[in-house]
Motif scaffolding. Structure first.
Motif, mmCIF file in Angstrom:
data_model
loop_
_atom_site.group_PDB
_atom_site.id
_atom_site.type_symbol
_atom_site.label_atom_id
_atom_site.label_comp_id
_atom_site.label_asym_id
_atom_site.label_seq_id
_atom_site.Cartn_x
_atom_site.Cartn_y
_atom_site.Cartn_z
ATOM 1 N N HIS A 98 37.771 35.359 48.182
ATOM 2 C CA HIS A 98 37.151 34.042 48.290
ATOM 3 C C HIS A 98 35.636 34.109 48.470
ATOM 4 N N ASN A 99 35.096 35.304 48.611
ATOM 5 C CA ASN A 99 33.647 35.471 48.659
ATOM 6 C C ASN A 99 33.066 35.794 47.287
ATOM 7 N N ASN A 100 33.943 35.942 46.301
ATOM 8 C CA ASN A 100 33.500 36.305 44.962
ATOM 9 C C ASN A 100 34.117 35.336 43.960
ATOM 10 N N ASP A 101 33.289 34.625 43.201
ATOM 11 C CA ASP A 101 33.772 33.643 42.241
ATOM 12 C C ASP A 101 34.083 34.335 40.914
ATOM 13 N N PRO A 102 35.356 34.390 40.520
ATOM 14 C CA PRO A 102 35.724 35.068 39.274
ATOM 15 C C PRO A 102 35.603 34.185 38.039
ATOM 16 N N SER A 103 35.069 32.978 38.177
ATOM 17 C CA SER A 103 34.908 32.090 37.022
ATOM 18 C C SER A 103 34.064 32.782 35.952
ATOM 19 N N HIS A 104 34.403 32.554 34.698
ATOM 20 C CA HIS A 104 33.684 33.215 33.616
ATOM 21 C C HIS A 104 33.970 32.529 32.285
ATOM 22 N N VAL A 105 33.213 32.915 31.287
ATOM 23 C CA VAL A 105 33.491 32.545 29.901
ATOM 24 C C VAL A 105 33.983 33.794 29.189
ATOM 25 N N PHE A 106 35.180 33.686 28.602
ATOM 26 C CA PHE A 106 35.741 34.823 27.875
ATOM 27 C C PHE A 106 35.373 34.697 26.397
ATOM 28 N N VAL A 107 34.790 35.762 25.852
ATOM 29 C CA VAL A 107 34.330 35.790 24.466
ATOM 30 C C VAL A 107 35.356 36.511 23.608
ATOM 31 N N ASP A 108 35.705 35.897 22.484
ATOM 32 C CA ASP A 108 36.698 36.498 21.595
ATOM 33 C C ASP A 108 36.217 36.389 20.151
ATOM 34 N N GLU A 109 36.628 37.353 19.345
ATOM 35 C CA GLU A 109 36.352 37.358 17.907
ATOM 36 C C GLU A 109 34.863 37.189 17.602
ATOM 37 N N LEU A 110 34.045 37.957 18.278
ATOM 38 C CA LEU A 110 32.605 37.978 18.003
ATOM 39 C C LEU A 110 32.373 38.770 16.721
ATOM 40 N N ARG A 111 31.755 38.136 15.736
ATOM 41 C CA ARG A 111 31.623 38.756 14.421
ATOM 42 C C ARG A 111 30.219 38.567 13.862
ATOM 43 N N ASN A 112 29.708 39.620 13.212
ATOM 44 C CA ASN A 112 28.523 39.517 12.366
ATOM 45 C C ASN A 112 28.950 39.966 10.977
ATOM 46 N N TYR A 113 29.222 38.997 10.124
ATOM 47 C CA TYR A 113 29.759 39.304 8.797
ATOM 48 C C TYR A 113 28.719 39.901 7.865
ATOM 49 N N SER A 114 27.450 39.871 8.263
ATOM 50 C CA SER A 114 26.404 40.413 7.397
ATOM 51 C C SER A 114 26.094 41.876 7.705
ATOM 52 N N ASN A 115 26.681 42.417 8.763
ATOM 53 C CA ASN A 115 26.393 43.799 9.162
ATOM 54 C C ASN A 115 27.273 44.770 8.376
ATOM 55 N N PRO A 116 26.681 45.554 7.479
ATOM 56 C CA PRO A 116 27.496 46.444 6.622
ATOM 57 C C PRO A 116 28.133 47.606 7.358
ATOM 58 N N THR A 117 27.779 47.835 8.631
ATOM 59 C CA THR A 117 28.356 48.952 9.387
ATOM 60 C C THR A 117 29.617 48.539 10.142
ATOM 61 N N THR A 118 30.025 47.275 10.044
ATOM 62 C CA THR A 118 31.213 46.804 10.750
ATOM 63 C C THR A 118 32.349 46.560 9.776
ATOM 64 N N PRO A 119 33.590 46.569 10.273
ATOM 65 C CA PRO A 119 34.737 46.306 9.384
ATOM 66 C C PRO A 119 34.826 44.847 8.940
#
Length: 218
Positions: A106-127
């Motif tokens: 209760h001394n630590n707030d675990p609230s957060h934003v969860f990030v999913d499916e982060l993509r850069n479609y222009s980066n040729p080094t990624t799948p």
């Protein structure tokens, strides 16, 4: 899914150009997200972000679109002025109430934003690379800065979390400043052990401001 509304990036890109000319500050001529409350924005075009071209690292501006995809779930897309999808991410806002059973400390707030499916479609080094797109740098950085802004706006203290792909983990650690949520520890015999996913990453307090300022910020 609720509140899901589809849109045509090509149509919105034309609207974005018109909005930029009429509503942007006169001293820049470009409406960026610097002073935008992203959470209060309606669906569709919300502004531009400055990124760098991979070829010569010169600055350019891309369009950002927002969609609601569920309860406390949002999707952000980055396109060029031709309507090509350059990058995107989905986020889930998880605000933990003080009396929630999920709040073990209760001394630590675990609230957060969860990030999913982060993509850069222009980066040729990624799948996820899409053939024919001009390489744009800073796409992932800008999307994470949007996630961090949404975390601040939602009173989640700027906390963001994600599950990294193996090939991206070094970038999250060395560029963004994230750390493992469940780091390996050693017992009395020198053996290392871990409880939890080694690819679960969080943004520590001391790296929140550096992320917000990275590459000039939003």
């Amino acid at each position: 899914m609720i509140n899901s509304i589809s849109y045509n990036p090509q149509i919105y890109s034309k609207q974005a150009l018109a909005t930029t000319k009429t509503n942007a500050p006169n001293f820049t001529g470009i409406q960026t997200l610097t002073h935008t409350n992203i959470g209060s924005c309606l669906e569709g075009y919300i502004g531009k972000v400055r990124v760098r071209k991979g070829s010569d690292k010169s600055d350019c501006y891309l369009n950002v679109f927002k969609n609601y995809i569920g309860t406390n779930e949002e999707k952000y897309s980055i396109t060029n002025d031709f309507g090509d999808l350059i990058g995107e991410m989905k986020i889930k806002i998880k605000k933990i109430l003080p009396n929630s059973w999920e709040r073990f400390d209760h001394n630590n707030d675990p609230s957060h934003v969860f990030v999913d499916e982060l993509r850069n479609y222009s980066n040729p080094t990624t799948p996820y690379y899409k053939q024919g797109l001009e390489y744009m740098k800073d796409i992932g950085t800008r999307l994470l800065q949007i996630a961090q802004r949404r975390s601040d706006e939602s009173m989640c203290l700027g906390n963001i979390k994600l599950i990294s792909k193996g090939e991206s983990k070094d970038w999250y650690k060395n560029v963004i400043g994230m750390v493992e949520e469940f780091p390996a520890d050693s017992n009395n015999f020198g053996f290392k052990f871990r409880i939890g996913n080694p690819n679960s990453m969080i943004l520590p307090p001391h790296n929140k401001e550096p992320l917000s300022r990275l590459q000039g910020g939003l």
